[in-house]
Design an enzyme around this catalytic site. Structure first.
Site, mmCIF file in Angstrom:
data_model
loop_
_atom_site.group_PDB
_atom_site.id
_atom_site.type_symbol
_atom_site.label_atom_id
_atom_site.label_comp_id
_atom_site.label_asym_id
_atom_site.label_seq_id
_atom_site.Cartn_x
_atom_site.Cartn_y
_atom_site.Cartn_z
ATOM 1 N N ARG A 144 122.738 -24.488 30.445
ATOM 2 C CA ARG A 144 122.091 -23.812 31.578
ATOM 3 C C ARG A 144 123.146 -23.064 32.402
ATOM 4 N NH1 ARG A 144 117.957 -24.625 29.354
ATOM 5 N NH2 ARG A 144 116.185 -25.935 29.962
ATOM 6 N N TYR A 147 121.989 -20.247 34.936
ATOM 7 C CA TYR A 147 121.194 -20.900 35.996
ATOM 8 C C TYR A 147 122.109 -21.646 36.956
ATOM 9 C CZ TYR A 147 117.208 -23.671 37.810
ATOM 10 O OH TYR A 147 116.242 -24.247 38.606
ATOM 11 N N PRO A 183 104.456 -24.379 35.602
ATOM 12 C CA PRO A 183 104.157 -23.587 34.399
ATOM 13 C C PRO A 183 105.414 -23.195 33.621
ATOM 14 C CG PRO A 183 102.772 -22.875 36.208
ATOM 15 C CD PRO A 183 103.742 -23.867 36.785
ATOM 16 N N ARG A 188 109.211 -23.924 28.939
ATOM 17 C CA ARG A 188 110.509 -24.326 28.365
ATOM 18 C C ARG A 188 110.322 -25.458 27.366
ATOM 19 N NH1 ARG A 188 111.809 -23.178 33.553
ATOM 20 N NH2 ARG A 188 112.001 -25.286 34.390
HETATM 21 P P1 NAD Z 1 107.684 -21.114 38.047
HETATM 22 O O1 NAD Z 1 109.016 -20.789 37.424
HETATM 23 O O2 NAD Z 1 106.659 -21.719 37.176
HETATM 24 O O3 NAD Z 1 107.070 -19.809 38.710
HETATM 25 C C1 NAD Z 1 107.905 -18.823 39.214
HETATM 26 C C2 NAD Z 1 107.093 -17.779 39.962
HETATM 27 O O4 NAD Z 1 108.017 -16.733 40.309
HETATM 28 C C3 NAD Z 1 105.968 -17.127 39.163
HETATM 29 O O5 NAD Z 1 104.766 -17.126 39.912
HETATM 30 C C4 NAD Z 1 106.475 -15.689 38.947
HETATM 31 O O6 NAD Z 1 105.439 -14.728 38.888
HETATM 32 C C5 NAD Z 1 107.351 -15.507 40.184
HETATM 33 N N1 NAD Z 1 108.324 -14.420 40.018
HETATM 34 C C6 NAD Z 1 109.083 -14.167 38.931
HETATM 35 N N2 NAD Z 1 109.807 -13.049 39.132
HETATM 36 C C7 NAD Z 1 109.502 -12.610 40.377
HETATM 37 C C8 NAD Z 1 109.906 -11.493 41.143
HETATM 38 N N3 NAD Z 1 110.789 -10.601 40.655
HETATM 39 N N4 NAD Z 1 109.387 -11.324 42.380
HETATM 40 C C9 NAD Z 1 108.494 -12.219 42.873
HETATM 41 N N5 NAD Z 1 108.056 -13.291 42.199
HETATM 42 C C10 NAD Z 1 108.564 -13.468 40.943
HETATM 43 O O7 NAD Z 1 107.901 -22.013 39.346
HETATM 44 P P2 NAD Z 1 108.835 -23.274 39.588
HETATM 45 O O8 NAD Z 1 109.268 -23.898 38.291
HETATM 46 O O9 NAD Z 1 108.140 -24.088 40.599
HETATM 47 O O10 NAD Z 1 110.175 -22.647 40.199
HETATM 48 C C11 NAD Z 1 110.222 -22.151 41.528
HETATM 49 C C12 NAD Z 1 111.662 -22.233 42.027
HETATM 50 O O11 NAD Z 1 112.091 -23.596 41.985
HETATM 51 C C13 NAD Z 1 112.675 -21.453 41.212
HETATM 52 O O12 NAD Z 1 113.632 -20.867 42.063
HETATM 53 C C14 NAD Z 1 113.322 -22.519 40.344
HETATM 54 O O13 NAD Z 1 114.636 -22.194 39.942
HETATM 55 C C15 NAD Z 1 113.320 -23.684 41.303
HETATM 56 N N6 NAD Z 1 113.418 -24.986 40.634
HETATM 57 C C16 NAD Z 1 112.474 -25.368 39.742
HETATM 58 C C17 NAD Z 1 112.606 -26.601 39.106
HETATM 59 C C18 NAD Z 1 111.608 -27.092 38.087
HETATM 60 O O14 NAD Z 1 111.920 -28.053 37.362
HETATM 61 N N7 NAD Z 1 110.427 -26.500 38.003
HETATM 62 C C19 NAD Z 1 113.720 -27.417 39.384
HETATM 63 C C20 NAD Z 1 114.653 -26.985 40.307
HETATM 64 C C21 NAD Z 1 114.497 -25.766 40.921
#
Ligand code: NAD
Length: 243
Positions: A144, A147, A183, A188
């Site tokens: 990763r 990231y 989602p 992934r």
């Molecule tokens: P997700 O990845 O499933 O959804 C991401 C959303 O971002 C989608 O609705 C997509 O349309 C939107 N998006 C993508 N590109 C965009 C853009 N250019 N402008 C505006 N919106 C855009 O959601 P998630 O997994 O809940 O992740 C949300 C945040 O949390 C991210 O920053 C991610 O790195 C962080 N995060 C997630 C996890 C996890 O395990 N899910 C863990 C740690 C951190």
């Protein structure tokens, strides 16, 4: 915790996952939410939700972000939630992946911050919440690289802002979740070719024995919005992963 009812919150990436759960959590806390995302169709599902205004917004575009903030007017709380996860160590990470990770995970937050900060400074009051992850400066996971490198910069951004703006009424905190059901997490798992095995492996690294839920992270975001003595902090929420 301070009352955040009536506060205006702008959330990026609000159409699904943690962003969407945060829309509902902030509404429950009485805030007025501007839910933004690039995915117009998914965002539309929020139309008609009391306390929520939706707006299609691509956080990769400085012009769009500036225009949105100018049109919205007052924003009390900015939740920078948009982000992307890519696979690969530095040797198999195409340069464009790292560039994109910096654009969406870091620059998008800076863009939104630069757009809202002047009005917050004028009022000497503002709260910014930046989405990072434990895979950052906190710890790392294999494969990763882009990231982890980019999300470590989010921690740096948060600390740097606290150093510069705490005495000007602005609070900035970062949230570092472990693995959270969303989602993109399911995508992934599917991409590994064995959804169930991938799920099992992810759960195995969680001492708490399960994956986090978006609502649990959303509650932390609401807490930070009202935590008036907390700034410059990296709030870990990871089921004991880094304990
Ligand atoms: P997700 O990845 O499933 O959804 C991401 C959303 O971002 C989608 O609705 C997509 O349309 C939107 N998006 C993508 N590109 C965009 C853009 N250019 N402008 C505006 N919106 C855009 O959601 P998630 O997994 O809940 O992740 C949300 C945040 O949390 C991210 O920053 C991610 O790195 C962080 N995060 C997630 C996890 C996890 O395990 N899910 C863990 C740690 C951190």
């Amino acid at each position: 915790m301070a009352d955040i009812s009536g506060k205006i919150v702008l959330i990026t990436a609000a159409a699904q996952g943690i962003g969407l759960a945060s829309v509902h959590a902030f509404v429950k806390a009485g805030a007025k939410v501007i839910a933004t995302d690039i995915n117009a169709a998914k965002l539309k599902e929020l139309d008609g939700t009391p306390g929520v205004t939706t707006r299609v917004l691509n956080v990769l575009s400085t012009e769009e972000v500036n225009k949105a903030v100018a049109e919205i007017g007052r924003i009390d709380i900015l939740f920078n939630c948009a982000g992307v996860v890519q696979s690969g160590s530095i040797m198999d990470m195409p340069d464009k992946d790292l560039e994109f990770a910096f654009d969406l995970n870091v620059w998008a937050q800076i863009r939104a911050i630069k757009a809202v900060l002047p009005q917050m400074l004028e009022r000497k009051d503002g709260c910014i919440i930046n989405m990072a992850t434990v895979a950052s400066s906190v710890t790392a996971v294999p494969n990763r690289a882009a990231y982890t490198i980019s999300k470590a910069a989010v921690v740096g951004l948060t600390k740097s802002m606290a150093a510069d703006y705490t005495d000007k009424g602005i609070r900035v905190n970062a949230i570092c979740p472990g693995t959270v059901e969303s989602p993109s997490l399911h995508e992934r798992w599917h991409a590994t070719g064995d959804f169930e095995a991938a799920k099992k492996a992810f759960i195995a690294r969680q001492p708490i024995g399960r994956i986090g839920q978006p609502e649990e992270v959303a509650d932390l975001a609401v807490y930070l919005a009202g935590a008036t003595y907390t700034t410059g902090q990296v709030q870990i929420i990871d089921g004991g992963w880094t304990a």
